[in-house]
Write a protein that holds these residues in place. Structure first.
Motif, short mmCIF file in Angstrom:
data_model
loop_
_atom_site.label_atom_id
_atom_site.label_comp_id
_atom_site.label_asym_id
_atom_site.label_seq_id
_atom_site.Cartn_x
_atom_site.Cartn_y
_atom_site.Cartn_z
N ASN A 122 0.83 -1.21 0.00
CA ASN A 122 0.00 0.00 0.00
C ASN A 122 0.86 1.26 0.00
OD1 ASN A 122 -2.62 -1.03 -0.15
ND2 ASN A 122 -2.56 -1.60 2.00
N LEU A 125 2.13 1.70 -3.53
CA LEU A 125 1.08 2.24 -4.40
C LEU A 125 0.91 3.73 -4.20
CD1 LEU A 125 -1.64 -0.55 -4.24
CD2 LEU A 125 -0.40 0.23 -6.26
N LEU A 128 3.92 5.56 -5.76
CA LEU A 128 3.91 5.54 -7.22
C LEU A 128 2.74 6.32 -7.82
CD1 LEU A 128 4.85 1.83 -7.93
CD2 LEU A 128 6.23 3.85 -8.44
N ASN A 129 1.58 6.22 -7.21
CA ASN A 129 0.38 6.80 -7.84
C ASN A 129 0.22 8.29 -7.61
OD1 ASN A 129 -0.60 4.59 -9.21
ND2 ASN A 129 -1.61 3.78 -7.40
N LEU A 130 0.69 8.84 -6.52
CA LEU A 130 0.54 10.28 -6.32
C LEU A 130 1.24 11.09 -7.41
CD1 LEU A 130 0.62 10.79 -2.46
CD2 LEU A 130 -1.31 11.01 -4.02
N LEU A 132 2.02 10.06 -10.37
CA LEU A 132 1.59 9.62 -11.70
C LEU A 132 0.10 9.84 -11.96
CD1 LEU A 132 3.58 6.27 -11.97
CD2 LEU A 132 4.11 8.44 -13.06
N VAL A 133 -0.61 10.50 -11.06
CA VAL A 133 -2.05 10.67 -11.22
C VAL A 133 -2.37 11.42 -12.51
CG1 VAL A 133 -2.35 12.79 -9.88
CG2 VAL A 133 -4.18 11.12 -9.98
N TRP A 136 -2.34 8.95 -15.38
CA TRP A 136 -3.51 8.06 -15.38
C TRP A 136 -4.73 8.79 -15.92
CZ3 TRP A 136 -0.59 4.39 -15.42
CH2 TRP A 136 0.29 4.02 -14.43
#
Length: 167
Positions: A122, A125, A128-130, A132-133, A136
Motif C-alpha cells: 500500500n 502504491l 507511485l500513484n501520487l 503519476l495521477v 492516469w
C-alpha cells in the motif's frame, strides 16, 4: 471537488471493511453496497451511471477494503470469504500450512510477513500513484478505438509469454 471524492471514499472504506470480514461478502458485495449507499446519500442521484465521482470513488474504496479484509476470516478461522481466498487456502495447504487459528502461532513468520507485505504494498502504491495521477488521467482520455486493440495486443503477449505457445 475534493470533498465530493474523499467522503464517499471514506464511507466506502468503512463499509467495505465491515462487509469484507463477512465470509461470502468480499469485494463484490462491498462495491455494490457502497454504490447503493452513495446513490441514496447523493443530492443528485440521476448523475449515477454516467461517471459521477461519488459513484466511482466510494465503490472502488469499498472494493479495495473488502479485498484486504477478506484475509481476516481466512487466516483466523480458515474460512474463505470468496473464491480468491479459497484458492489462497488451497495454496497454503499445498505448502503444508493449515489455515486457521493456529497459523499465527505455528507460522508467525508467514503471518507477519503477509501483514508487512500488505503495508509495504500500500505504501508503494501511494508513492507511485501520487506523482503519476496526471498520467492516469491522460490515459483515460485515450479513444476507445485505440485502447481496445492495445489491450488485445498486450493480453496476447502476456498469454504467449506464459507458455511460449500460440494455443
Amino acid at each position: 471537488d475534493f470533498k465530493r471524492m474523499i467522503m464517499p471514499a471514506l464511507r466506502g472504506t468503512g463499509l467495505g471493511s465491515i462487509l469484507g470480514v463477512l465470509p461470502g461478502g468480499g469485494a463484490t458485495l462491498s462495491s455494490f453496497a457502497s454504490y447503493a449507499l452513495e446513490k441514496k446519500l447523493s443530492k443528485g442521484p440521476v448523475r449515477f451511471g454516467e461517471g459521477a465521482m461519488e459513484g466511482v470513488a466510494g465503490p472502488e474504496a469499498a472494493n479495495n477494503a473488502g479485498a484486504q479484509t477478506s484475509f481476516i476470516p481466512m487466516l483466523t478461522l480458515g474460512i474463505p470469504g470468496n473464491g480468491v481466498m479459497a484458492m489462497m487456502i488451497g495454496a497454503l495447504m499445498i505448502q503444508g500450512i493449515q489455515p486457521g487459528p493456529s497459523v499465527m502461532t505455528n507460522n508467525p513468520a508467514l503471518f507477519w510477513g503477509l501483514i508487512a507485505s500488505m503495508w509495504i504494498g500500500n505504501l508503494m502504491l501511494l508513492i507511485l500513484n501520487l506523482p503519476l495521477v496526471g498520467l492516469w488521467v491522460k490515459l483515460l482520455s485515450t479513444p476507445y478505438n485505440m485502447m481496445f486493440p492495445a489491450i488485445l495486443v498486450f493480453s496476447a503477449i502476456g498469454v504467449y509469454s506464459i507458455n511460449m505457445s500460440l494455443v
